[in-house]
Design a protein around this motif. Structure first.
Motif, PDB file in Angstrom:
ATOM      1  N   ASN A 313      13.683   6.897  52.550  1.00  0.00           N
ATOM      2  CA  ASN A 313      14.331   6.238  51.352  1.00  0.00           C
ATOM      3  C   ASN A 313      14.406   7.463  50.175  1.00  0.00           C
ATOM      4  O   ASN A 313      14.386   6.653  49.082  1.00  0.00           O
ATOM      5  N   ARG A 316      17.347   6.701  47.567  1.00  0.00           N
ATOM      6  CA  ARG A 316      16.964   5.560  46.565  1.00  0.00           C
ATOM      7  C   ARG A 316      16.044   5.785  45.560  1.00  0.00           C
ATOM      8  O   ARG A 316      15.794   5.265  44.652  1.00  0.00           O
ATOM      9  N   GLU A 320      15.816   5.689  41.526  1.00  0.00           N
ATOM     10  CA  GLU A 320      14.661   4.841  40.662  1.00  0.00           C
ATOM     11  C   GLU A 320      13.806   5.720  40.023  1.00  0.00           C
ATOM     12  O   GLU A 320      13.602   5.103  39.057  1.00  0.00           O
ATOM     13  N   GLN A 323      14.995   6.600  36.612  1.00  0.00           N
ATOM     14  CA  GLN A 323      15.194   5.594  35.531  1.00  0.00           C
ATOM     15  C   GLN A 323      13.894   5.476  34.881  1.00  0.00           C
ATOM     16  O   GLN A 323      13.781   4.665  33.914  1.00  0.00           O
ATOM     17  N   GLN A 350       3.935   1.137  38.117  1.00  0.00           N
ATOM     18  CA  GLN A 350       5.501   1.149  37.887  1.00  0.00           C
ATOM     19  C   GLN A 350       6.047   1.506  39.349  1.00  0.00           C
ATOM     20  O   GLN A 350       7.243   1.226  39.489  1.00  0.00           O
ATOM     21  N   ASP A 353       6.618  -1.610  41.097  1.00  0.00           N
ATOM     22  CA  ASP A 353       7.971  -2.392  40.623  1.00  0.00           C
ATOM     23  C   ASP A 353       8.935  -1.631  41.416  1.00  0.00           C
ATOM     24  O   ASP A 353      10.051  -2.379  42.132  1.00  0.00           O
ATOM     25  N   ILE A 354       8.990  -0.524  41.857  1.00  0.00           N
ATOM     26  CA  ILE A 354      10.126   0.147  42.606  1.00  0.00           C
ATOM     27  C   ILE A 354       9.904  -0.207  44.102  1.00  0.00           C
ATOM     28  O   ILE A 354      11.094  -0.368  44.567  1.00  0.00           O
ATOM     29  N   LYS A 356       9.324  -3.075  45.119  1.00  0.00           N
ATOM     30  CA  LYS A 356       9.746  -4.478  45.310  1.00  0.00           C
ATOM     31  C   LYS A 356      11.463  -4.610  45.308  1.00  0.00           C
ATOM     32  O   LYS A 356      11.862  -5.121  46.057  1.00  0.00           O
ATOM     33  N   SER A 357      11.945  -3.196  44.730  1.00  0.00           N
ATOM     34  CA  SER A 357      13.222  -3.286  44.741  1.00  0.00           C
ATOM     35  C   SER A 357      13.963  -2.410  46.413  1.00  0.00           C
ATOM     36  O   SER A 357      15.217  -2.311  46.440  1.00  0.00           O
ATOM     37  N   ILE A 358      12.836  -1.862  47.008  1.00  0.00           N
ATOM     38  CA  ILE A 358      13.259  -1.111  48.313  1.00  0.00           C
ATOM     39  C   ILE A 358      12.760  -2.193  49.538  1.00  0.00           C
ATOM     40  O   ILE A 358      11.500  -1.428  49.653  1.00  0.00           O
ATOM     41  N   PRO A 359      13.326  -2.661  50.111  1.00  0.00           N
ATOM     42  CA  PRO A 359      12.617  -3.570  51.289  1.00  0.00           C
ATOM     43  C   PRO A 359      11.893  -2.737  52.248  1.00  0.00           C
ATOM     44  O   PRO A 359      10.862  -3.163  52.811  1.00  0.00           O
TER      45      PRO A 359
END
Length: 400
Positions: A313, A316, A320, A323, A350, A353-354, A356-359
């Motif tokens: 990953n 991605r 992430e 940001q 933090q 949170d990242i 959660k956005s990458i399955p």
């Protein structure tokens, strides 16, 4: 080719079309599969014409070797190179055997094509158990009896009836031979990793429901399939060589088994020679051959899991991370000093949170996933240097 990403079976199909002459007959295929360890259940290498996108883990090698073995078995037995038909036939084959378990990570894959479904199904054949944390404490990750699938697929392509009974018969003979091979040893190891691996790899029979009283020899004498018998001999040789030695009692057992199987002395000697060479070449890289304390075993296994997830990953993650300047700064600082408790909490929050956005990184937010975070924090600056160029301190690379 990336066997941990969706579409890898289709990718293999495009690669193999240019290498149709790699194994002209089953003899050359078997020799190649034994050389790379697949026959032994110890995947040390992959086909020479495969160019992976990254350093492969053992389970990824097993995936490639299984698919490669099934494809060339199909090509040899069915006299066809139609890859679409091959995929359909393999899927039907596994459906007949009722191999349809799907693990947690495989459920993340989506797709309705037969190849996508086959990816999930084959992954369920590779892993002995779905619990990734259990596997960490038990380095016996991959199914050691996968070559039996190849033998069964060969029977399937030749229109064998009652395939499930044949599967039970092959497993029964394989586990009995290895059991009696262990019994032939003058000094038995109390904690035999190979026997654990074989027992946990059984699919078609329950080990506890069978006796090991020697009655299997009658069934062995009646078995006339040359490639099953070659496989049984190689498994016996593997078993007696597990402690890197072969005494006269073990030698007598091997030649006795070889005679029962109807194999010539030259084949028996060649089998012993090959397993000896395989052990010497791979004893430092095959997991179950290495003794480690629990802490080292845990760290190494977890490190491999986290490293794989980061690399799969990477694009991605870089996006992430870019940001969050604060997170990059804290991770960079972690390479040169210990973070304070407050800084650690910021990093953890933090990162979650990242995730959660990458399955594919969902493991980190599962119960118990937090134990992987320290390893993630240590590895990510090394594996994603582009995100940490300004502050990155180069030191010893993480090694498998």
């Amino acid at each position: 080719m990336n066997p941990s990403a969706s579409g890898w079976i289709e990718k293999y199909g495009s690669v193999v079309q240019k290498n149709q002459n790699a194994y002209p007959n089953f003899d050359t295929l078997y020799s190649a599969l034994r050389k790379n360890g697949f026959v032994y259940g110890l995947n040390a290498d992959i086909p020479h014409f495969i160019r992976p996108e990254h350093t492969l883990s053992e389970d990824e090698k097993a995936k490639i070797n299984l698919l490669n073995a099934l494809y060339f078995t199909y090509k040899i037995e069915a006299h066809s190179t139609d890859y679409t038909v091959f995929i359909t036939e393999v899927f039907k084959f596994y459906q007949i055997l009722k191999i349809n378990k799907v693990g947690f990570f495989d459920k993340l894959l989506t797709g309705n094509k037969t190849s996508s479904k086959l990816e999930k199904l084959m992954a369920s054949r590779i892993y002995i158990e779905d619990n990734i944390f259990s596997k960490t404490f038990n380095n016996l990750i991959t199914n050691s009896l996968l070559f039996i699938d190849v033998l069964l697929f060969k029977h399937y392509l030749n229109h064998a009836v009652n395939l499930k009974s044949k599967a039970e018969e092959i497993e029964y003979l394989a586990i009995n031979i290895t059991y009696h091979a262990l019994s032939s040893k003058e000094a038995k190891r109390k904690d035999n990793k190979l026997s654990q691996l074989l027992a946990s790899s059984l699919t078609y029979i329950e080990c506890a429901s069978h006796t090991f009283d020697g009655s299997y020899r009658d069934r062995l004498l009646n078995n006339k399939d040359i490639w099953e018998n070659r496989y049984f001999l190689d498994m016996a040789c593997l078993t007696v060589w597990e402690d890197h030695s072969l005494d006269y009692t073990e030698s007598d057992f091997i030649f006795g088994i070889g005679k029962d199987l109807g194999l010539a002395n030259a084949i028996i000697l060649e089998s012993i020679t090959h397993v000896t060479a395989f052990f010497k070449l791979n004893m430092h890289t095959i997991h179950y051959l290495k003794e480690k304390n629990l802490a080292h075993q845990f760290y190494d296994s977890m490190g491999k899991i986290v490293k794989k997830l980061i690399l799969r990953n990477s694009k991605r993650l870089v996006k992430e991370l870019s940001q969050s300047a604060e997170l990059v700064s804290l991770l960079s600082k972690s390479t040169v000093r210990d973070l304070s408790n407050d800084e650690k909490r910021k990093v953890q929050n933090q990162l979650l949170d990242i995730f959660k956005s990458i399955p594919s990184l969902a493991i980190f937010i599962l119960p118990g996933g937090a134990i992987l975070l320290p390893i993630f924090i240590k590895l990510i600056p090394k594996l994603l240097p582009s995100a940490f160029d300004e502050n990155r301190i180069d030191d010893e690379d993480f090694t498998d």
